[in-house]
Design an enzyme around this catalytic site. Structure first.
Site, PDB file in Angstrom:
ATOM      1  N   LEU A 129      11.768   0.756  84.324  1.00 17.80           N
ATOM      2  CA  LEU A 129      11.745   0.163  85.377  1.00 17.80           C
ATOM      3  C   LEU A 129      10.436  -0.165  85.880  1.00 17.80           C
ATOM      4  O   LEU A 129       9.575   0.597  86.328  1.00 17.80           O
ATOM      5  CB  LEU A 129      12.710   0.727  86.482  1.00 17.80           C
ATOM      6  CG  LEU A 129      13.022  -0.202  87.652  1.00 17.80           C
ATOM      7  CD1 LEU A 129      14.162   0.384  88.293  1.00 17.80           C
ATOM      8  CD2 LEU A 129      11.924  -0.377  88.500  1.00 17.80           C
ATOM      9  N   HIS A 233       4.427  10.848  89.618  1.00 23.30           N
ATOM     10  CA  HIS A 233       3.230  10.080  89.910  1.00 23.30           C
ATOM     11  C   HIS A 233       3.461   9.645  91.196  1.00 23.30           C
ATOM     12  O   HIS A 233       4.577   9.336  91.610  1.00 23.30           O
ATOM     13  CB  HIS A 233       3.185   9.014  89.022  1.00 23.30           C
ATOM     14  CG  HIS A 233       1.745   8.334  89.061  1.00 23.30           C
ATOM     15  ND1 HIS A 233       1.625   7.199  90.098  1.00 23.30           N
ATOM     16  CD2 HIS A 233       0.638   8.095  88.293  1.00 23.30           C
ATOM     17  CE1 HIS A 233       0.525   6.446  89.928  1.00 23.30           C
ATOM     18  NE2 HIS A 233      -0.331   7.082  88.774  1.00 23.30           N
TER      19      HIS A 233
END
Length: 339
Positions: A129, A233
């Site tokens: 995505l 992240h």
């Protein structure tokens, strides 16, 4: 633009230039969207074959979807894998604990360890995505992410009963991965940037082939590597929350490349799959509740955010949503309320 001025549809070969430009923006560690034209073209070819496959069964399929504006511009993308590990093994690390007791010392010691496993082999996967930085508002990320689940619901026999999502792991400002440097990087003559480029184009099977197969005690890793285990992240924290809202959970599986968390769920328990309902379009009507609405089979699939009004006869959709879906009274759609 609002989310209703966009739709999610099946990717086409002509989307390659737009995907390549987005891939260059994605950054390190985004292996499902490599900035490599040949690798992206191969993904689109594989996706086209999946959309064209007639048999309604689980296979080694990859479906690539894109987010398209009303003007026809591609502004995002996502991917769905029917079942991973059918062609090559799908490896993960499982973070476990070994507890031992010393009678002489009168102490109990617990040690965390990473074990190479193929536990998740055969699972479906949502991934890849990416939303263009200029479009990260107005619910477009939600549309792009959740459209995948309506695609799965509309084509449920083609997907495995378990589903996973791998989140990108911690990468520092210099583009280095503490997990890679503390573990895999010690066994290869590649820094993270070099390995990342190779991985994006060729996959991380080379890591699984050459990494030691015995468990690795995390105490033997650097402090930075240990702290990175299972952490997403910073740019992936919102994605992790969305996955948790859908019913995914972190069950201590991590990526063997960057140590990022792997989230898992039972496919039929995913909220947007479980709560999706099919109904007939009854007409065009403004107002109502916001919902994610999808229609179309395989390559004709399309989804958008729209205002809908539910009644006993079916579903009325606002004008903007009707236009983006290209539906008319009598057509059937899948819908799920906006979270």
């Amino acid at each position: 633009m609002t989310a209703t001025a966009h739709r999610v549809r099946a990717a086409r070969a002509s989307d390659l230039p737009a995907l390549y430009e987005m891939a260059k923006l994605a950054g390190s560690g985004f292996t499902n969207l490599p900035p490599d034209r040949d690798a992206l073209r191969a993904k689109l070819d594989r996706s086209a074959a999946a959309f064209a496959r007639a048999e309604d069964s689980v296979a080694d399929d990859l479906f690539v979807l894109v987010l398209e504006s009303a003007a026809g511009e591609v502004r995002g993308t996502c991917q769905i894998f029917s079942a991973v590990g059918l062609a090559v093994p799908f490896y993960s690390y499982r973070l476990g604990t070994l507890t031992q007791h010393s009678r002489i010392l009168g102490r109990t010691f617990s040690a965390d360890m990473l074990s190479l496993t193929t536990d998740l082999e055969g699972s479906a996967e949502v991934g890849g995505l990416f939303l263009h930085p200029a479009e990260r508002a107005g619910g477009l990320g939600l549309l792009l992410a959740r459209a995948r689940y309506l695609f799965i619901r509309a084509h449920r026999p083609r997907f495995a009963d378990r589903i996973l999502a791998e989140l990108r792991g911690v990468i520092d400002e210099a583009g280095a991965s503490p997990f890679w440097d503390g573990l895999a990087g010690r066994f290869f003559g590649l820094n993270f940037q070099e390995a990342d480029r190779f991985n994006a184009v060729n996959g991380h099977q080379f890591i699984a082939d050459l990494m030691p197969k015995h468990p690795i005690y995390t105490a033997m890793l650097s402090e930075a590597a240990r702290h990175a285990i299972g952490l997403p992240h910073p740019s992936g924290r919102a994605a992790m929350r969305m996955l948790e809202n859908e019913g995914f959970a972190f069950e201590r599986y991590v990526d063997i490349f960057d140590g990022g968390p792997t989230m898992t769920a039972r496919t039929d328990a995913v909220r947007s799959i479980r709560d999706a309902q099919q109904a007939e379009v009854t007409g065009v009507r403004e107002g109502g509740e916001q919902a994610l609405v999808a229609t179309g089979h395989l390559a004709e699939f399309r989804a958008t955010l729209a205002c809908v009004d539910r009644d006993a006869g079916g579903l009325a959709i606002d004008a903007a949503g009707t236009a983006m879906l290209d539906v008319a009274p009598g057509d059937r759609v899948w819908s799920v309320p906006r979270l």
